[in-house]
Design a protein around this motif. Structure first.
Motif, PDB file in Angstrom:
ATOM      1  N   PHE A 114       0.833  -1.209   0.000  1.00  0.00           N
ATOM      2  CA  PHE A 114       0.000   0.000   0.000  1.00  0.00           C
ATOM      3  C   PHE A 114       0.863   1.253   0.000  1.00  0.00           C
ATOM      4  O   PHE A 114       0.628   2.186  -0.777  1.00  0.00           O
ATOM      5  N   PHE A 115       1.864   1.281   0.850  1.00  0.00           N
ATOM      6  CA  PHE A 115       2.716   2.466   0.972  1.00  0.00           C
ATOM      7  C   PHE A 115       3.596   2.649  -0.257  1.00  0.00           C
ATOM      8  O   PHE A 115       3.854   3.781  -0.676  1.00  0.00           O
ATOM      9  N   VAL A 116       4.026   1.550  -0.844  1.00  0.00           N
ATOM     10  CA  VAL A 116       4.805   1.629  -2.083  1.00  0.00           C
ATOM     11  C   VAL A 116       3.951   2.223  -3.205  1.00  0.00           C
ATOM     12  O   VAL A 116       4.383   3.127  -3.932  1.00  0.00           O
ATOM     13  N   ASN A 117       2.718   1.719  -3.325  1.00  0.00           N
ATOM     14  CA  ASN A 117       1.824   2.215  -4.379  1.00  0.00           C
ATOM     15  C   ASN A 117       1.490   3.689  -4.201  1.00  0.00           C
ATOM     16  O   ASN A 117       1.475   4.454  -5.177  1.00  0.00           O
ATOM     17  N   ILE A 118       1.212   4.101  -2.955  1.00  0.00           N
ATOM     18  CA  ILE A 118       0.893   5.504  -2.687  1.00  0.00           C
ATOM     19  C   ILE A 118       2.088   6.395  -3.015  1.00  0.00           C
ATOM     20  O   ILE A 118       1.935   7.490  -3.583  1.00  0.00           O
ATOM     21  N   PHE A 119       3.290   5.920  -2.680  1.00  0.00           N
ATOM     22  CA  PHE A 119       4.473   6.733  -2.965  1.00  0.00           C
ATOM     23  C   PHE A 119       4.681   6.879  -4.468  1.00  0.00           C
ATOM     24  O   PHE A 119       5.056   7.958  -4.940  1.00  0.00           O
ATOM     25  N   ILE A 120       4.437   5.814  -5.218  1.00  0.00           N
ATOM     26  CA  ILE A 120       4.584   5.899  -6.674  1.00  0.00           C
ATOM     27  C   ILE A 120       3.590   6.906  -7.239  1.00  0.00           C
ATOM     28  O   ILE A 120       3.940   7.748  -8.088  1.00  0.00           O
TER      29      ILE A 120
END
Length: 413
Positions: A114-120
């Motif tokens: 989730f955090f990886v996707n939001i950062f992207i």
């Protein structure tokens, strides 16, 4: 449901603090309000599920909390502007709560995706804003807005590239093509910002990824997929050479790199020398948290995590702040080279190790404990280790058992 609400608050935090407020306008206490919402949802979730909140405080978070506490206590006696000190410590403390929230949510979900996707998504929004609506902030450098530091935007771009590589899956050809296209967009945005270290970080992470990730990745694919990926990488390389490279030659970052290599950066060198002098004047506790800018001839912070930590927090603060770096490095070396934890985790660990190395490099030119983007990246690094701790322990146990068996066999023979 509460976890989803905490995720919603997190998404609003990163988009507000990292993008909205620097492009449009600031909301009074916006970060504090959104952060409180995220932590409140986490506390309610822990109460309803009967979880111990202290179990999610890692060694890194605990040491950084002590770092903030000691910096505040020493700063009371060292810093004349108490309001500035309190504001700086409060902001850093909010970053710590953000890191804690990332760890808690990731552990509850069993993944940091989730955090990886939001950062992207965040990085793409920042890149698109810089490319289409960017404004010049001096010396031909472009940023998202007049309040956005181009170096901070560059950090976002570099870390965005890392997390795209984290999610890259060559078994999904169209997804891989789109991902590499986004890498091109983030690289172009970095050229516009004129952030030299961010561009070098992107180049280094791509080289690191090719050497330590992609080679092993190709081995696990069938011959037809390998051919498609080799073709894709060839096309991307050609596109970079004929599109990105000409833009690089005509960009402000090219002239800034030439100046750096030919004559060095006298301003930065002067800042580092001044930081060393401040450290020598007060080696134990430093001159006070975020007080460099108040005492410096340059009237700015030192532009280096390492110089700022030494000058402002002394030996005590430097140890408290950097010991978590050593802990993370140790954990990621274990995760990256314990092959029996599973290929997928090992691959992700190596990309995250690359992210950590990038942060170490970027720390030469920026101050991580003043940056929200850096704090988020460290939060994901810590959360990934927390999520995969069980796999790591099992792998280490199996490895030790294998060694004992081999030793016993050698002894019996």
């Amino acid at each position: 449901m509460l976890i989803k609400f905490s995720q919603l608050f997190y998404g609003l935090i990163i988009l507000y603090y990292g993008w909205f407020q620097v492009v449009f306008f600031q909301v009074p206490n916006g970060l504090l309000i959104l952060g409180s919402g995220m932590i409140f949802c986490i506390i309610l979730d822990a109460l309803m599920t009967k979880r111990n909140l202290l179990d999610y405080i890692t060694k890194e978070i605990f040491l950084w909390f002590i770092f903030a506490l000691t910096s505040f206590l020493f700063g009371i006696f060292l810093v004349e502007n108490k309001g500035s000190l309190f504001s700086s410590i409060l902001t850093f403390s909010q970053f710590l709560f953000l890191i804690y929230g990332i760890v808690y949510i990731s552990k509850r979900k069993g993944t940091i995706n989730f955090f990886v996707n939001i950062f992207i998504i965040f990085a793409v929004i920042c890149a698109f804003t810089t490319v289409t609506l960017g404004v010049e902030v001096g010396q031909g450098r472009i940023s998202m807005g007049t309040r956005a530091n181009p170096n901070s935007v560059g950090i976002t771009m570099a870390l965005g590239v890392v997390f795209i590589l984290y999610r890259l899956d060559f078994r999904r050809f169209m997804y891989s093509t789109a991902s590499l296209g986004i890498v091109g967009l983030l690289t172009y945005a970095t050229l516009l910002t004129g952030s030299r270290k961010s561009l070098i970080a992107i180049i280094l992470i791509l080289i690191y990824w090719c050497l330590f990730v992609i080679v092993n990745d190709l081995k696990s694919l069938d011959i037809f997929t390998k051919l498609k990926i080799i073709f894709l990488l060839t096309i991307v390389s050609i596109a970079f050479y004929y599109i990105i490279y000409p833009l690089f030659k005509d960009s402000v970052i090219f002239s800034r790199l030439l100046t750096l290599f030919e004559a060095g950066d006298e301003t930065r060198e002067g800042m580092y020398s001044e930081a060393l002098k401040f450290f020598q004047d007060s080696p134990i506790v430093g001159i006070g948290f975020n007080n460099y800018r108040n005492l410096s001839f340059f009237g700015k912070y030192s532009h280096s995590t390492y110089a700022e930590a030494l000058a402002c927090t002394g030996i005590i603060g430097t140890i408290l702040y950097f010991v978590p770096y050593l802990l993370l490095l140790y954990k990621y070396i274990k995760l990256s080279f314990l092959y029996n934890i599973g290929y997928s985790v090992m691959k992700q660990s190596r990309v995250m190790l690359g992210a950590f190395i990038s942060l170490l490099f970027l720390g030469v030119g920026v101050i991580h404990f003043y940056e929200m983007t850096s704090s988020i990246a460290f939060g994901m690094l810590i959360a990934f280790c927390k999520v995969n701790k069980t796999n790591s322990l099992v792998a280490e146990k199996n490895k030790n058992q294998s060694r004992k068996k081999r030793r016993s066999l050698y002894a019996s023979n």
